[in-house]
Design a protein around this motif. Structure first.
Motif, PDB file in Angstrom:
ATOM      1  N   LEU A  67      64.262  -0.552 -18.619  1.00  0.00           N
ATOM      2  CA  LEU A  67      63.929  -0.606 -16.969  1.00  0.00           C
ATOM      3  C   LEU A  67      64.210  -1.952 -16.414  1.00  0.00           C
ATOM      4  CD1 LEU A  67      60.361   1.226 -17.599  1.00  0.00           C
ATOM      5  CD2 LEU A  67      62.737   1.909 -16.411  1.00  0.00           C
ATOM      6  N   LYS A  68      64.019  -2.998 -17.121  1.00  0.00           N
ATOM      7  CA  LYS A  68      64.370  -4.568 -16.698  1.00  0.00           C
ATOM      8  C   LYS A  68      65.856  -4.420 -16.299  1.00  0.00           C
ATOM      9  CE  LYS A  68      63.699  -9.296 -17.452  1.00  0.00           C
ATOM     10  NZ  LYS A  68      63.373 -10.291 -18.556  1.00  0.00           N
ATOM     11  N   GLN A  69      66.623  -3.930 -17.019  1.00  0.00           N
ATOM     12  CA  GLN A  69      68.077  -3.892 -16.869  1.00  0.00           C
ATOM     13  C   GLN A  69      68.399  -3.179 -15.560  1.00  0.00           C
ATOM     14  OE1 GLN A  69      70.831  -2.171 -19.701  1.00  0.00           O
ATOM     15  NE2 GLN A  69      72.084  -3.751 -19.564  1.00  0.00           N
ATOM     16  N   MET A  70      67.843  -1.950 -15.487  1.00  0.00           N
ATOM     17  CA  MET A  70      68.187  -1.121 -14.376  1.00  0.00           C
ATOM     18  C   MET A  70      67.761  -1.563 -12.852  1.00  0.00           C
ATOM     19  SD  MET A  70      68.344   2.704 -15.462  1.00  0.00           S
ATOM     20  CE  MET A  70      68.180   3.238 -17.185  1.00  0.00           C
ATOM     21  N   ALA A  71      66.434  -2.413 -13.200  1.00  0.00           N
ATOM     22  CA  ALA A  71      65.676  -3.048 -11.930  1.00  0.00           C
ATOM     23  C   ALA A  71      66.708  -4.144 -11.657  1.00  0.00           C
ATOM     24  CB  ALA A  71      64.551  -3.524 -12.346  1.00  0.00           C
ATOM     25  N   GLY A  72      67.295  -4.894 -12.435  1.00  0.00           N
ATOM     26  CA  GLY A  72      68.213  -6.157 -12.289  1.00  0.00           C
ATOM     27  C   GLY A  72      69.424  -5.557 -11.471  1.00  0.00           C
ATOM     28  N   TRP A  73      69.861  -4.658 -12.034  1.00  0.00           N
ATOM     29  CA  TRP A  73      71.329  -3.834 -11.320  1.00  0.00           C
ATOM     30  C   TRP A  73      70.832  -3.503  -9.882  1.00  0.00           C
ATOM     31  CZ3 TRP A  73      72.331  -0.306 -16.094  1.00  0.00           C
ATOM     32  CH2 TRP A  73      73.132  -1.137 -16.853  1.00  0.00           C
ATOM     33  N   PHE A  74      69.597  -2.857  -9.650  1.00  0.00           N
ATOM     34  CA  PHE A  74      69.413  -2.464  -8.397  1.00  0.00           C
ATOM     35  C   PHE A  74      69.021  -3.757  -7.376  1.00  0.00           C
ATOM     36  CE2 PHE A  74      66.014  -1.360  -5.319  1.00  0.00           C
ATOM     37  CZ  PHE A  74      66.284  -0.059  -4.767  1.00  0.00           C
ATOM     38  N   GLU A  75      68.363  -4.788  -7.766  1.00  0.00           N
ATOM     39  CA  GLU A  75      68.214  -5.912  -7.072  1.00  0.00           C
ATOM     40  C   GLU A  75      69.459  -6.716  -6.792  1.00  0.00           C
ATOM     41  OE1 GLU A  75      65.462  -6.986  -5.585  1.00  0.00           O
ATOM     42  OE2 GLU A  75      64.523  -5.099  -6.392  1.00  0.00           O
ATOM     43  N   ALA A  76      70.437  -6.919  -7.747  1.00  0.00           N
ATOM     44  CA  ALA A  76      71.602  -7.765  -7.702  1.00  0.00           C
ATOM     45  C   ALA A  76      72.548  -6.970  -6.598  1.00  0.00           C
ATOM     46  CB  ALA A  76      72.184  -7.681  -8.986  1.00  0.00           C
ATOM     47  N   ALA A  77      72.451  -5.502  -6.458  1.00  0.00           N
ATOM     48  CA  ALA A  77      73.553  -4.893  -5.487  1.00  0.00           C
ATOM     49  C   ALA A  77      73.276  -5.143  -4.170  1.00  0.00           C
ATOM     50  CB  ALA A  77      73.351  -3.505  -5.821  1.00  0.00           C
ATOM     51  N   GLU A  78      74.300  -5.355  -3.333  1.00  0.00           N
ATOM     52  CA  GLU A  78      74.330  -5.628  -1.905  1.00  0.00           C
ATOM     53  C   GLU A  78      74.162  -4.539  -1.158  1.00  0.00           C
ATOM     54  OE1 GLU A  78      77.273  -8.215  -0.537  1.00  0.00           O
ATOM     55  OE2 GLU A  78      76.914  -9.861  -1.985  1.00  0.00           O
ATOM     56  N   GLY A  79      73.654  -4.381  -0.105  1.00  0.00           N
ATOM     57  CA  GLY A  79      73.427  -3.151   0.671  1.00  0.00           C
ATOM     58  C   GLY A  79      72.177  -2.411   0.758  1.00  0.00           C
ATOM     59  N   GLY A  80      72.213  -1.354   1.288  1.00  0.00           N
ATOM     60  CA  GLY A  80      70.881  -0.497   1.474  1.00  0.00           C
ATOM     61  C   GLY A  80      70.434   0.260   0.014  1.00  0.00           C
ATOM     62  N   ALA A  81      69.404   0.809  -0.014  1.00  0.00           N
ATOM     63  CA  ALA A  81      68.962   1.659  -0.830  1.00  0.00           C
ATOM     64  C   ALA A  81      69.973   2.609  -1.656  1.00  0.00           C
ATOM     65  CB  ALA A  81      67.802   2.377  -0.689  1.00  0.00           C
ATOM     66  N   ASP A  82      70.767   3.054  -0.847  1.00  0.00           N
ATOM     67  CA  ASP A  82      71.887   3.954  -1.344  1.00  0.00           C
ATOM     68  C   ASP A  82      72.906   3.227  -2.309  1.00  0.00           C
ATOM     69  OD1 ASP A  82      72.780   2.639   1.115  1.00  0.00           O
ATOM     70  OD2 ASP A  82      74.254   4.247   1.221  1.00  0.00           O
ATOM     71  N   ARG A  83      73.125   1.714  -1.868  1.00  0.00           N
ATOM     72  CA  ARG A  83      74.261   1.165  -2.517  1.00  0.00           C
ATOM     73  C   ARG A  83      73.563   0.596  -3.745  1.00  0.00           C
ATOM     74  NH1 ARG A  83      79.140   2.013  -0.814  1.00  0.00           N
ATOM     75  NH2 ARG A  83      79.623   1.801   1.203  1.00  0.00           N
TER      76      ARG A  83
END
Length: 196
Positions: A67-83
């Protein structure tokens, strides 16, 4: 009863994790786990009542790091929720290209235990999937996405479907395609959230 975080217990879980993920739970014996951990079988059974308890500990130990890894990928990505959602899938596709990647350990274990729905490891897998859905729904809600709980479930279905396809086809493009579909769903909910 031994402490949950004792070094010996951790050593056993670490050994079991490597073996279970690489070979599957049914193919790995308690003897093999004890040998990999450099311990006696008696010591292993001092820390775990059964192989079933050890399988559950294996999955419980993967829950928060995954979960931490996926949350990190989510946070690190630029753009909106879709990106950000699509970035989770893009990173999973990248990880899936590694030769040691064997798919989702939670799904593989549940498949091996399909006839045992009350098994502690099946419950651990269910908790993990529920934790991911809950986390993702909260993130989608924070990004003003409509119906975040239903959308989180739809994204989970895309992810698990992609994992299943990967087991059959050994092609990470399925995960990328699922990510594109997930981003499309998020954009549709962003539009409806803006209109209403």
């Amino acid at each position: 009863m031994p402490e949950a975080e004792s070094p010996t217990r951790k050593r056993i879980v670490d050994a079991a994790t490597k073996l279970f993920y690489a070979e599957g739970i049914g193919r790995v014996s308690v003897d093999a786990i004890a040998e990999k951990a450099g311990l006696t079988k008696r010591t292993l059974y001092y820390h775990f009542k059964s192989k079933d308890d050890l399988i559950a500990a294996y999955l419980d130990g993967r829950d928060q790091p995954n979960l931490k890894q996926m949350a990190g990928w989510f946070e690190a990505a630029e753009g909106g929720a879709d990106r950000k959602v699509e970035a989770i899938f893009a990173n999973l596709a990248r990880v899936a290209r590694h030769p040691k990647w064997k798919g989702c350990g939670f799904l593989r274990t549940a498949a091996e235990l399909a006839s045992m729905p009350g098994h502690p490891a099946v419950k651990a897998g269910s908790r993990h999937k529920a934790n991911f859905e809950k986390w993702l729904a909260a993130e989608l809600s924070a990004h003003s996405v409509a119906a975040p709980h239903m959308l989180a479930r739809e994204i989970m279905l895309l992810m698990d479907g992609a994992f299943s396809s990967m087991l059959i086809h050994h092609n990470p493009d399925y995960i990328k395609a699922a990510g594109h579909a997930a981003a499309t769903l998020v954009r549709a909910r962003l539009v409806s959230a803006t209109i209403s």
